[in-house]
Scaffold this motif. Structure first.
Motif, mmCIF file in Angstrom:
data_model
loop_
_atom_site.group_PDB
_atom_site.id
_atom_site.type_symbol
_atom_site.label_atom_id
_atom_site.label_comp_id
_atom_site.label_asym_id
_atom_site.label_seq_id
_atom_site.Cartn_x
_atom_site.Cartn_y
_atom_site.Cartn_z
ATOM 1 N N ARG A 117 29.254 69.367 -8.533
ATOM 2 C CA ARG A 117 29.536 70.448 -7.588
ATOM 3 C C ARG A 117 28.241 71.051 -7.057
ATOM 4 N NH1 ARG A 117 34.071 75.209 -8.142
ATOM 5 N NH2 ARG A 117 33.599 76.261 -6.182
ATOM 6 N N SER B 19 26.962 68.767 -4.400
ATOM 7 C CA SER B 19 27.753 68.743 -3.171
ATOM 8 C C SER B 19 27.610 70.042 -2.374
ATOM 9 C CB SER B 19 29.225 68.475 -3.491
ATOM 10 O OG SER B 19 29.779 69.528 -4.263
ATOM 11 N N GLU B 20 27.534 71.179 -3.067
ATOM 12 C CA GLU B 20 27.391 72.459 -2.379
ATOM 13 C C GLU B 20 25.978 72.657 -1.867
ATOM 14 O OE1 GLU B 20 28.534 75.869 -4.593
ATOM 15 O OE2 GLU B 20 30.635 75.297 -4.704
ATOM 16 N N PHE C 190 24.211 76.184 -0.097
ATOM 17 C CA PHE C 190 24.994 76.879 0.922
ATOM 18 C C PHE C 190 25.094 78.382 0.647
ATOM 19 C CE2 PHE C 190 28.940 78.637 2.582
ATOM 20 C CZ PHE C 190 28.872 78.270 3.915
ATOM 21 N N HIS D 239 29.205 79.738 -10.259
ATOM 22 C CA HIS D 239 28.439 80.374 -9.183
ATOM 23 C C HIS D 239 27.571 81.522 -9.701
ATOM 24 C CE1 HIS D 239 31.394 78.276 -6.520
ATOM 25 N NE2 HIS D 239 30.274 78.046 -5.880
ATOM 26 N N LEU E 12 35.330 83.044 -4.991
ATOM 27 C CA LEU E 12 35.326 81.602 -4.739
ATOM 28 C C LEU E 12 36.274 80.853 -5.677
ATOM 29 C CD1 LEU E 12 31.461 81.219 -4.212
ATOM 30 C CD2 LEU E 12 33.248 81.608 -2.484
ATOM 31 N N ASP F 103 36.731 82.025 -0.265
ATOM 32 C CA ASP F 103 37.153 80.682 0.124
ATOM 33 C C ASP F 103 38.628 80.449 -0.169
ATOM 34 O OD1 ASP F 103 37.431 80.121 -2.584
ATOM 35 O OD2 ASP F 103 35.780 78.713 -2.693
ATOM 36 N N TYR G 105 33.781 68.280 -2.847
ATOM 37 C CA TYR G 105 33.051 69.537 -2.931
ATOM 38 C C TYR G 105 33.456 70.436 -4.092
ATOM 39 C CZ TYR G 105 31.474 68.177 1.681
ATOM 40 O OH TYR G 105 30.921 67.486 2.723
ATOM 41 N N TYR G 106 34.740 70.605 -4.321
ATOM 42 C CA TYR G 106 35.156 71.619 -5.286
ATOM 43 C C TYR G 106 35.536 71.030 -6.632
ATOM 44 C CZ TYR G 106 34.896 75.686 -2.268
ATOM 45 O OH TYR G 106 34.442 76.719 -1.510
ATOM 46 N N ASP H 36 34.422 72.999 4.549
ATOM 47 C CA ASP H 36 33.607 72.205 3.607
ATOM 48 C C ASP H 36 32.111 72.381 3.865
ATOM 49 O OD1 ASP H 36 35.820 71.311 2.286
ATOM 50 O OD2 ASP H 36 35.857 69.335 3.236
ATOM 51 N N PHE H 37 31.704 73.651 4.040
ATOM 52 C CA PHE H 37 30.297 74.045 4.196
ATOM 53 C C PHE H 37 29.674 73.604 5.516
ATOM 54 C CE2 PHE H 37 31.081 73.124 -0.371
ATOM 55 C CZ PHE H 37 31.222 74.442 -0.777
ATOM 56 N N VAL I 246 35.600 78.335 3.952
ATOM 57 C CA VAL I 246 34.803 79.435 3.419
ATOM 58 C C VAL I 246 34.654 80.465 4.525
ATOM 59 C CG1 VAL I 246 32.599 80.161 2.445
ATOM 60 C CG2 VAL I 246 33.511 77.891 1.884
#
Length: 273
Positions: free
Chosen positions: A51, A54-55, A58, A81, A140, A173, A191-192, A251-252, A265
């Motif tokens: 994760r 992938s994030e 951001f 996070h 989130l 999100d 992503y998640y 997706d960012f 988001v």
């Protein structure tokens, strides 16, 4: 007790939705859904390393670009996070409605070399337990979907708004429920929910309930009941709560760059002007 023993569901973890599981549509049900056995397995679903990759940066970049430092993570979960932001130099307070999640988050923080400031709080009465004002609030992990009553959603957003400084921002999100409701479920799991050994998919979806089942490598499964928030409805709630300059990413990415994202988001500003 070894790790394998710790993650086995205990008898008291058995879920009880009664004779008609899809009739259970209650905000407070989430507390009993996050039992210890499920929480211990949650990080298998998330896969922190995947994760993080992938994030990327951001959320860090969104916060730094706006000069934010004091952050309240109101859906800390198992701490992903909160830990990422602490390691990036932010002053983070970590809150969740599940005591089991907070305990796991604190342990995860210790393993990553940081100490989380954890607060057990219900969003609907957030400012009773959370003191002070924050530059930013993050909500989130599709967490806002646990609120089934519109009054609860509006009250929670009002509490978020009140906990922010005059120029604060809210980052919230949600799953792309529009896609699920209108076209059926599909997910890239990019992503998640990155754990490649865990299956997460809906077993029932209608306009008032998205009931997801999570199946783990050891053969166990667990369910979560969620309200399927449509994107424009969510943006309308944010506007009604007083937020302005709401920007939504898919997706960012900029919305125009991602045709069918798994997640949206929203970045919403509290602005008196």
């Amino acid at each position: 007790m070894n790790d394998q023993q710790q993650t086995v569901f205990a008898p008291e973890d058995a879920q009880d939705y009664g004779k008609d599981p899809i009739a259970v549509r209650e905000t407070d049900k989430y507390v009993s859904e996050y039992v210890r056995g499920f929480v211990e397995k949650w990080d298998e679903l998330i896969d922190w390393q995947q994760r993080a990759e992938s994030e990327g940066r951001f959320f860090i970049d969104v916060l730094k670009a706006r000069g934010k430092h004091a952050v309240l993570d109101v859906a800390a979960g198992t701490g992903f996070h909160s830990v990422q932001l602490l390691k990036a130099g932010f002053n983070v307070s970590s809150s969740d409605g599940s005591a089991e999640m907070l305990a796991k988050a604190f342990d995860n923080g210790m393993r990553h070399g940081v100490v989380l400031k954890t607060i057990h709080a219900d969003w609907r009465w957030l400012n009773k337990d959370i003191h002070g004002k924050f530059d930013a609030i993050i909500c989130l992990g599709n967490s806002f979907t646990h609120l089934f009553d519109e009054a609860d959603r509006r009250r929670a957003l009002a509490e978020f708004y009140a906990a922010l400084k005059h120029d604060g921002i809210l980052i919230i999100d949600q799953r792309n429920y529009d896609g699920i409701l209108d076209h059926g479920f599909s997910s890239k799991h990019k992503y998640y929910y990155c754990g490649d050994q865990v299956v997460a998919e809906p077993v029932h979806v209608d306009e008032g309930l998205a009931r997801f089942e999570y199946r783990f490598p050891d053969g166990s499964s667990h369910n979560l009941n969620m309200f399927p928030l449509r994107k424009q409805y969510m943006r309308g709630l944010l506007e009604d709560a007083g937020f302005r300059k709401i920007k939504t990413y898919g997706d960012f990415q900029e919305e125009s760059e991602e045709a069918n994202p798994d997640f949206f988001v929203h970045v919403a500003e509290k602005n008196y002007e």
